[in-house]
Motif scaffolding. Structure first.
Motif, PDB file in Angstrom:
ATOM      1  N   VAL A  98     -11.831  33.461  19.495  1.00  0.00           N
ATOM      2  CA  VAL A  98     -13.099  33.581  18.766  1.00  0.00           C
ATOM      3  C   VAL A  98     -14.289  32.979  19.511  1.00  0.00           C
ATOM      4  CG1 VAL A  98     -11.953  33.693  16.530  1.00  0.00           C
ATOM      5  CG2 VAL A  98     -12.788  31.499  17.361  1.00  0.00           C
ATOM      6  N   ALA A  99     -14.048  31.993  20.341  1.00  0.00           N
ATOM      7  CA  ALA A  99     -15.157  31.408  21.109  1.00  0.00           C
ATOM      8  C   ALA A  99     -15.430  32.269  22.334  1.00  0.00           C
ATOM      9  CB  ALA A  99     -14.826  29.984  21.520  1.00  0.00           C
ATOM     10  N   ASN A 101      -7.295  39.344  22.230  1.00  0.00           N
ATOM     11  CA  ASN A 101      -8.497  38.580  22.599  1.00  0.00           C
ATOM     12  C   ASN A 101      -9.198  39.170  23.823  1.00  0.00           C
ATOM     13  OD1 ASN A 101      -7.927  36.861  20.457  1.00  0.00           O
ATOM     14  ND2 ASN A 101      -6.669  35.520  21.731  1.00  0.00           N
ATOM     15  N   GLY A 102      -9.222  40.494  23.857  1.00  0.00           N
ATOM     16  CA  GLY A 102      -9.966  41.184  24.899  1.00  0.00           C
ATOM     17  C   GLY A 102      -9.213  41.439  26.180  1.00  0.00           C
ATOM     18  N   ALA A 103      -7.931  41.103  26.222  1.00  0.00           N
ATOM     19  CA  ALA A 103      -7.150  41.333  27.441  1.00  0.00           C
ATOM     20  C   ALA A 103      -5.899  42.150  27.116  1.00  0.00           C
ATOM     21  CB  ALA A 103      -6.749  39.997  28.064  1.00  0.00           C
ATOM     22  N   PRO A 104      -5.540  43.092  27.982  1.00  0.00           N
ATOM     23  CA  PRO A 104      -4.315  43.867  27.731  1.00  0.00           C
ATOM     24  C   PRO A 104      -3.084  42.994  27.940  1.00  0.00           C
ATOM     25  CG  PRO A 104      -5.311  44.483  29.844  1.00  0.00           C
ATOM     26  CD  PRO A 104      -6.240  43.512  29.204  1.00  0.00           C
ATOM     27  N   ARG A 105      -2.175  43.021  26.965  1.00  0.00           N
ATOM     28  CA  ARG A 105      -0.943  42.230  27.045  1.00  0.00           C
ATOM     29  C   ARG A 105       0.223  43.114  26.625  1.00  0.00           C
ATOM     30  NH1 ARG A 105      -2.083  36.655  26.524  1.00  0.00           N
ATOM     31  NH2 ARG A 105       0.062  36.352  27.219  1.00  0.00           N
ATOM     32  N   SER A 106       1.369  42.871  27.238  1.00  0.00           N
ATOM     33  CA  SER A 106       2.577  43.631  26.903  1.00  0.00           C
ATOM     34  C   SER A 106       3.745  42.674  26.770  1.00  0.00           C
ATOM     35  CB  SER A 106       2.910  44.647  28.008  1.00  0.00           C
ATOM     36  OG  SER A 106       1.852  45.543  28.174  1.00  0.00           O
ATOM     37  N   CYS A 107       4.729  43.094  25.988  1.00  0.00           N
ATOM     38  CA  CYS A 107       5.975  42.316  25.945  1.00  0.00           C
ATOM     39  C   CYS A 107       7.062  43.181  25.330  1.00  0.00           C
ATOM     40  CB  CYS A 107       5.801  41.019  25.155  1.00  0.00           C
ATOM     41  SG  CYS A 107       5.639  41.247  23.388  1.00  0.00           S
ATOM     42  N   HIS A 152     -18.918  42.258  16.688  1.00  0.00           N
ATOM     43  CA  HIS A 152     -18.445  41.781  17.987  1.00  0.00           C
ATOM     44  C   HIS A 152     -18.195  40.299  17.863  1.00  0.00           C
ATOM     45  CE1 HIS A 152     -19.379  45.559  19.949  1.00  0.00           C
ATOM     46  NE2 HIS A 152     -20.465  45.583  19.211  1.00  0.00           N
ATOM     47  N   LYS A 153     -17.710  39.761  18.953  1.00  0.00           N
ATOM     48  CA  LYS A 153     -17.437  38.332  18.961  1.00  0.00           C
ATOM     49  C   LYS A 153     -18.712  37.570  18.663  1.00  0.00           C
ATOM     50  CE  LYS A 153     -14.230  37.303  22.041  1.00  0.00           C
ATOM     51  NZ  LYS A 153     -13.656  36.933  23.322  1.00  0.00           N
ATOM     52  N   LEU A 154     -18.642  36.622  17.755  1.00  0.00           N
ATOM     53  CA  LEU A 154     -19.832  35.866  17.393  1.00  0.00           C
ATOM     54  C   LEU A 154     -20.220  34.926  18.509  1.00  0.00           C
ATOM     55  CD1 LEU A 154     -18.926  35.085  13.712  1.00  0.00           C
ATOM     56  CD2 LEU A 154     -20.421  36.857  14.582  1.00  0.00           C
ATOM     57  N   GLY A 155     -21.514  34.622  18.564  1.00  0.00           N
ATOM     58  CA  GLY A 155     -22.024  33.740  19.603  1.00  0.00           C
ATOM     59  C   GLY A 155     -21.544  32.315  19.442  1.00  0.00           C
ATOM     60  N   THR A 156     -21.803  31.500  20.443  1.00  0.00           N
ATOM     61  CA  THR A 156     -21.403  30.104  20.362  1.00  0.00           C
ATOM     62  C   THR A 156     -22.438  29.317  19.588  1.00  0.00           C
ATOM     63  OG1 THR A 156     -22.529  29.621  22.401  1.00  0.00           O
ATOM     64  CG2 THR A 156     -20.215  30.222  22.558  1.00  0.00           C
TER      65      THR A 156
END
Ligand code: FES
Ligand code: FES
Length: 195
Positions: free
Chosen positions: A77-78, A8-14, A162-166
């Motif tokens: 998505v929002a 969701n647009g953020a780097p994540r690791s695990c 791209h992410k759809l608008g609200t």
């Protein structure tokens, strides 16, 4: 094994076991429980997420296979907290859900379709969601929701891919549904999308 994802647009690791599915990693490691576990063997589509913009069944994919990819879950998505995306809002407006269990997968599948084009036919929608099972709403209202979202997005300047608008980006909630309701009525509740 350590995996690095863009979620969701953020780097994540695990760290995950090699056998951990992407579904379990999203729910258990990243606490993104909007991705639902249904059949867990690729039949129902409840676990659908977007992998680099394409819908995939996260129960059939190992988390390690997703290493390095961009994942979109329903939580992403929002465009901002407290808002609904156009597609989410359309599902609310047209009563495209009851229990909501299938809804995240339906919405992400619809998002992938609408990211490709806003000029979609009823047949395009039926084909796109044919792999997503709903057991309580009836596909007529779900199809209506996706068509409603497409109609509203056509009137907006929302970029594709791209992410759809609200919902508030694209005008009034009571935009006309010419032709959409009529088409949906032909699809009786409880029938599969291909009927
Ligand atoms: S839980 Fe993945 S397809 Fe059913
Ligand atoms: S809304 Fe209940 S399964 Fe689809």
């Amino acid at each position: 094994m350590k995996i690095d994802l863009d979620i969701n647009g953020a780097p994540r690791s695990c760290d995950v076991e090699p056998r951990t599915t992407l579904l379990d990693a999203l729910r258990d490691n990243f606490l993104l429980t909007g991705t639902h576990a249904g059949c867990e063997h690729g039949v129902c589509g409840a676990c659908t997420v977007l992998l680099d913009g394409e819908p995939v069944r996260s129960c059939l994919m190992l988390a390690v296979q997703a290493d390095g990819y961009a994942i979109t879950t329903i939580e992403g998505v929002a465009t901002s907290p407290g808002e609904l995306s156009v597609i989410q809002d359309a599902f609310c407006e047209t009563h495209g859900m009851q229990c909501g269990y299938c809804t995240p997968g339906m919405i992400l599948t619809a998002q992938a379709l609408l990211d490709r084009s806003h000029d979609i036919s009823r047949e395009d929608i039926v084909e796109a969601i044919s792999g997503n099972i709903c057991r309580c709403t009836g596909y007529g209202q779900i199809i209506e929701a996706v068509q409603f979202a497409a109609d509203r997005l056509k009137k907006s300047n929302a970029p594709r891919g791209h992410k759809l608008g609200t919902a508030t980006d694209v005008g009034e909630h009571d935009a006309p549904l010419e032709g959409v309701l009529e088409a949906a009525e032909a699809d009786a509740p409880g029938k599969g999308p291909t009927t």
